[in-house]
Design an enzyme around this catalytic site. Structure first.
Site, PDB file in Angstrom:
ATOM      1  N   CYS A 330       0.830  -1.203   0.000  1.00  0.00           N
ATOM      2  CA  CYS A 330       0.000   0.000   0.000  1.00  0.00           C
ATOM      3  C   CYS A 330       0.867   1.257   0.000  1.00  0.00           C
ATOM      4  O   CYS A 330       1.513   1.562  -0.993  1.00  0.00           O
ATOM      5  CB  CYS A 330      -0.972  -0.036   1.169  1.00  0.00           C
ATOM      6  SG  CYS A 330      -2.384   1.070   0.955  1.00  0.00           S
ATOM      7  N   HIS A 428      -3.781  -5.423   1.484  1.00  0.00           N
ATOM      8  CA  HIS A 428      -3.312  -5.778   2.820  1.00  0.00           C
ATOM      9  C   HIS A 428      -3.769  -7.193   3.171  1.00  0.00           C
ATOM     10  O   HIS A 428      -4.732  -7.709   2.608  1.00  0.00           O
ATOM     11  CB  HIS A 428      -3.896  -4.822   3.866  1.00  0.00           C
ATOM     12  CG  HIS A 428      -3.378  -3.434   3.790  1.00  0.00           C
ATOM     13  ND1 HIS A 428      -2.113  -3.084   4.210  1.00  0.00           N
ATOM     14  CD2 HIS A 428      -3.967  -2.285   3.353  1.00  0.00           C
ATOM     15  CE1 HIS A 428      -1.944  -1.778   4.049  1.00  0.00           C
ATOM     16  NE2 HIS A 428      -3.045  -1.278   3.529  1.00  0.00           N
TER      17      HIS A 428
END
Length: 483
Positions: A330, A428
């Protein structure tokens, strides 16, 4: 409602254990936290985000997490400001002093969510935030006694004996509360006791005598609690207990100032053949690491500057020259690119900054936030992954022609360098997928023997057994039913 004498006294873990214990009794249990401050968030199926702790508590209760289980989530971006999430959606960014004067405006949304969570539930377990003793924050409070008064919820107060001063913290909290707030506290719990509980019998008696509150028990320290995803970045210290194991394969993770979704690391830290090194600010990245993971960040541009200020950019280039692997998750993925542009000032002053240049991609930060569960395939190992996305920004460039993941619906995510040693993606939770983690570690010669999801379930069951054995849950249930 479980309130605490301070932050990090174990409220989140305690509520998770109670959720599992009461659910095992056949009750329809729901967790709730009016206001949370954490950069460790979870994506919900209803398209929003909540604190990771409430998602774990929902799992413990055997229900799907909902945005209404944590209607106000504050995600710190700087020391003085935070992104405000209301009922799962980004409301904007406020400085702490501005939020303090406006938080009372959020009480209607909090009470609306509480009513939604309560509908059809036999028991709602509410977690406070910080401490009701912070009377300087009492005006407009929606997190502790302000909520408890508005929703007419009885309170059990938890104190942490491991940090010392538990008698003073419980008795002191009693002293600073208003009379009607003291009456709302129906009992207390002494948490995180190490040793023989009977040795604290006189201390427990002293608390009762000074407060008039009965004790629900002394809860001993439970090592398995460290297996559960943590809420606060301060809990990264807790994970240090698993670090330093002499694994065959070494992973280094620089701890940036606004690290987010750091439970990505949990499965790796539990692997017997992996040595997970959490590198604090000021320390160099270890020269013998096999993999460096750049974690998620709530403030990518700011954390990129922080990364450079530690000299980690130089360490990372040296690691790369030695043939080491790099993975960005991310915000860490965004940092690995050539540039990060913020034309609308989403994170601060508009502009463009140079990235670390290890991936031939560029990121543009936008105001549109993606928050959703994710599932798909890790392309190089052809193994399934599950996880979630919570991010601002769009990343494009030549290295995206070698994506890391193929998600449901055929959408591609991530990028990989031509030699395959540097990669990144927006998803994630990848390492929670056992097949992917095993295949990924095998590529570096490390065997995986961990069944992560089973380990989390084992921890929740152990936690439920623990609270059943040491706390008076029948009395707690009676307190709730007397509301």
């Amino acid at each position: 409602m479980i309130q605490g004498t301070g932050s990090n006294v174990g409220k989140s873990t305690l509520v998770a254990g109670l959720c599992r214990a009461f659910a095992r009794r056949g009750l329809a249990v729901r967790p709730f936290k009016p206001q949370n401050m954490s950069n460790n968030a979870a994506a919900t199926a209803d398209g929003g985000e909540i604190g990771r702790a409430q998602a774990v508590q929902a799992r413990a209760a055997g229900v799907q997490p909902s945005v209404h289980m944590n209607p106000v989530l504050l995600k710190p971006e700087t020391d003085t400001g935070a992104q405000v999430i209301v009922q799962g959606k980004r409301r904007g960014t406020l400085r702490a002093r501005d939020y303090g004067s406006r938080k009372a405006e959020l009480m209607p949304a909090v009470l609306d969510s509480f009513a939604r969570v309560s509908a059809g539930a036999d028991l709602v377990l509410v977690e406070g935030a910080g401490s009701p003793a912070e009377i300087n924050l009492r005006a407009g409070d929606i997190a502790n006694m302000g909520f408890a008064q508005a929703a007419d919820v009885p309170v059990v107060l938890a104190g942490d004996i491991d940090r010392g001063g538990v008698i003073a913290s419980l008795v002191g909290t009693h002293a600073v509360l208003e009379p009607n707030e003291r009456e709302r506290v129906k009992a207390f719990i002494v948490n995180k006791f190490r040793g023989e509980a009977q040795l604290f019998a006189e201390g427990e008696k002293a608390i009762v005598e000074h407060t008039g509150w009965p004790s629900l028990g002394i809860l001993p320290w439970l090592p398995q609690a460290a297996w559960l995803p943590a809420e606060d970045a301060l809990d990264l210290d807790r994970k240090g207990g698993r670090d330093g194991a002499a694994g065959r394969w070494k992973i280094a993770v620089p701890i940036v100032s606004r690290i987010a979704n750091f439970d990505d690391l949990d499965p790796l830290g539990m692997e017997p053949e992996v040595e997970l090194i959490l590198v604090p600010p000021g320390d160099p990245l270890p020269g013998d690491a096999d993999l460096v993971i750049l974690p998620g960040s709530k403030a990518t541009v700011g954390d990129l500057a922080f990364f450079r200020a530690q000299g980690w950019d130089v360490d990372l280039l040296a690691h790369r020259r030695r043939g080491g692997a790099v993975l960005g998750l991310c915000g860490g993925y965004q940092m690995l690119g050539r540039t990060i542009s913020d034309p609308d000032g989403v994170e601060g002053r508009p502009g463009t900054v140079d990235g670390l240049g290890l991936l031939d991609v560029a990121t543009v930060l936008t105001g549109d936030k993606i928050t959703a569960p994710a599932a798909g395939i890790h392309l190089s190992t052809d193994t399934g992954i599950t996880g979630y996305e919570i991010h601002l920004g769009r990343t494009e460039g030549p290295d995206c022609a070698r994506p890391l993941l193929k998600l449901a619906g055929g959408r591609l995510d991530g990028a990989t360098s031509p030699d395959g040693r540097v990669a990144g993606c927006y998803v994630h939770g990848l390492f929670g997928s056992d097949p992917f983690r095993r295949a990924y570690l095998a590529g570096f010669g490390a065997a995986s023997r961990l069944a992560y999801e089973a380990q989390v379930e084992t921890a929740l069951d152990a936690l439920a057994d623990h609270v059943e054995a040491h706390l008076d849950l029948d009395r707690m249930l009676a307190i709730a039913r007397a509301r």
